[in-house]
Design a protein around this motif. Structure first.
Motif, short mmCIF file in Angstrom:
data_model
loop_
_atom_site.label_atom_id
_atom_site.label_comp_id
_atom_site.label_asym_id
_atom_site.label_seq_id
_atom_site.Cartn_x
_atom_site.Cartn_y
_atom_site.Cartn_z
N ILE A 82 0.83 -1.20 0.00
CA ILE A 82 0.00 0.00 0.00
C ILE A 82 0.87 1.26 0.00
CG2 ILE A 82 -1.89 -1.18 1.16
CD1 ILE A 82 0.01 1.33 3.19
N ARG A 83 0.18 2.38 -0.20
CA ARG A 83 0.81 3.70 -0.08
C ARG A 83 -0.08 4.51 0.84
NH1 ARG A 83 -0.71 8.21 -2.20
NH2 ARG A 83 -2.07 7.21 -3.73
N HIS A 84 0.52 5.22 1.80
CA HIS A 84 -0.25 6.09 2.69
C HIS A 84 -0.63 7.34 1.89
CE1 HIS A 84 -1.42 8.66 6.02
NE2 HIS A 84 -1.42 7.59 6.80
N LYS A 85 -1.90 7.66 1.83
CA LYS A 85 -2.37 8.77 1.00
C LYS A 85 -1.79 10.12 1.43
CE LYS A 85 -6.81 6.82 -0.43
NZ LYS A 85 -8.27 6.94 -0.31
N ARG A 86 -1.63 10.32 2.72
CA ARG A 86 -1.17 11.62 3.20
C ARG A 86 0.35 11.71 3.29
NH1 ARG A 86 -2.89 14.64 8.81
NH2 ARG A 86 -1.76 16.56 8.38
N TYR A 87 0.97 10.68 3.85
CA TYR A 87 2.41 10.74 4.10
C TYR A 87 3.26 10.09 3.01
CZ TYR A 87 0.76 12.31 8.62
OH TYR A 87 0.13 13.00 9.62
N GLU A 88 2.59 9.46 2.03
CA GLU A 88 3.25 8.93 0.83
C GLU A 88 4.21 7.77 1.05
OE1 GLU A 88 2.60 9.80 -2.41
OE2 GLU A 88 0.99 11.01 -1.59
N TYR A 89 4.31 7.22 2.24
CA TYR A 89 5.21 6.07 2.41
C TYR A 89 4.53 4.80 1.91
CZ TYR A 89 2.63 5.12 6.79
OH TYR A 89 1.66 4.85 7.72
N ARG A 90 5.35 3.85 1.50
CA ARG A 90 4.86 2.54 1.09
C ARG A 90 4.97 1.59 2.27
NH1 ARG A 90 9.09 1.52 -3.04
NH2 ARG A 90 10.06 3.01 -1.65
N GLY A 91 4.21 0.53 2.22
CA GLY A 91 4.26 -0.48 3.27
C GLY A 91 3.49 -1.71 2.86
N VAL A 92 3.49 -2.70 3.74
CA VAL A 92 2.75 -3.93 3.47
C VAL A 92 1.87 -4.23 4.69
CG1 VAL A 92 4.67 -5.39 4.27
CG2 VAL A 92 2.90 -6.36 2.80
N ILE A 93 0.64 -4.64 4.42
CA ILE A 93 -0.33 -4.92 5.49
C ILE A 93 -0.01 -6.27 6.14
CG2 ILE A 93 -2.76 -5.40 5.99
CD1 ILE A 93 -3.44 -3.43 3.70
N VAL A 94 0.10 -6.25 7.48
CA VAL A 94 0.36 -7.48 8.23
C VAL A 94 -0.75 -7.81 9.23
CG1 VAL A 94 2.86 -7.36 7.98
CG2 VAL A 94 1.77 -6.26 9.95
N GLY A 95 -1.79 -6.99 9.24
CA GLY A 95 -2.91 -7.25 10.15
C GLY A 95 -3.95 -6.15 10.03
N TYR A 96 -5.12 -6.40 10.60
CA TYR A 96 -6.15 -5.38 10.60
C TYR A 96 -7.09 -5.60 11.78
CZ TYR A 96 -8.68 -9.12 8.15
OH TYR A 96 -9.24 -10.32 7.79
N ASP A 97 -7.78 -4.54 12.14
CA ASP A 97 -8.83 -4.56 13.15
C ASP A 97 -10.08 -4.00 12.49
OD1 ASP A 97 -7.11 -5.43 15.28
OD2 ASP A 97 -6.28 -3.40 15.31
N ILE A 98 -11.23 -4.52 12.83
CA ILE A 98 -12.48 -4.10 12.21
C ILE A 98 -12.77 -2.63 12.49
CG2 ILE A 98 -14.97 -4.49 12.24
CD1 ILE A 98 -14.33 -7.47 12.66
N THR A 99 -12.42 -2.18 13.69
CA THR A 99 -12.49 -0.76 14.04
C THR A 99 -11.22 -0.43 14.81
OG1 THR A 99 -13.61 -1.20 16.15
CG2 THR A 99 -15.02 -0.75 14.25
N CYS A 100 -10.99 0.84 15.05
CA CYS A 100 -9.79 1.26 15.76
C CYS A 100 -9.84 0.78 17.21
CB CYS A 100 -9.67 2.78 15.73
SG CYS A 100 -8.17 3.39 16.53
N ILE A 101 -8.82 0.02 17.62
CA ILE A 101 -8.79 -0.48 19.00
C ILE A 101 -7.60 0.10 19.77
CG2 ILE A 101 -10.02 -2.61 18.45
CD1 ILE A 101 -7.27 -4.05 18.62
#
Length: 192
Positions: A82-101
């Motif tokens: 992915i790319r962060h829309k605001r800060y422009e860095y690239r990265g790879v998703i390693v997990g997620y939460d359904i809502t912010c925890i």
């Protein structure tokens, strides 16, 4: 889903009080040897117990439905670059939460509630490409609305890549078996 839980807790307290009162009433009727009335009280308690069972089944069904609805909003998958829309860095998703925890102090510091979807959207754990941000080995927690799919066959440089993935194919990292067990659902689509 929070509404379902709070309603359930309220019903649970009311039901427990009602059954406790019926139990006391039945004991009094037995002591007074009014067995016919005690039997009617017992039958009424059994009907309430059956109603409670039905309510519990309905509550559980609503909880599952709410959870599945929240999961359906996840649009990015484990291993997606992915790319962060605001800060422009690239990265790879390693997990997620359904809502912010995240803890409340982090939510306030990051101004999560000022985002259009606030804390009630999926948040992703992202290994940040060491070439785009320091310190090396950074991991971020990113709101779904701040994520765009990275273009091209870009691999991410991060010291933990091999802990989460077993390879890189077709522009995406291949999760280890452990990762796929933890996050079995593939994303429904992607956002640009």
């Amino acid at each position: 889903m929070q509404l379902v839980k709070s309603l359930s807790a309220s019903v649970d307290l009311q039901v427990a009080d009602t059954l406790r009162l019926k139990s006391v009433k039945m004991q009094q009727l037995v002591q007074e040897e009014d067995y016919a009335q005690a039997r009617r009280c017992s039958e009424s308690a059994a009907q309430q117990r059956d109603s409670i069972t039905q309510l519990e089944l309905e509550r559980r069904r609503l909880e599952i439905e709410a959870y599945e609805e929240a999961r359906s909003k996840i649009v990015h998958d484990i291993g997606q670059v992915i790319r962060h829309k605001r800060y422009e860095y690239r990265g790879v998703i390693v997990g997620y939460d359904i809502t912010c925890i995240a803890p409340e102090n982090w939510i306030k510091a990051m101004r999560v509630d000022s985002l259009p979807s606030g804390r009630n959207q999926p948040f992703y754990h992202v290994l940040v490409d060491d070439r785009d941000r320091s310190p090396p080995g950074s991991v971020t927690y990113v709101a779904q609305e701040n994520i765009a799919t990275a273009r091209g066959q870009t691999q991410v440089e991060h010291p933990l890549i091999d802990d989460y993935f077993k390879g890189f194919e077709d522009g995406q990292y291949v999760p280890t078996e452990r990762m796929r067990e933890q996050y079995p659902q593939r994303a429904q689509g992607t956002e640009g």
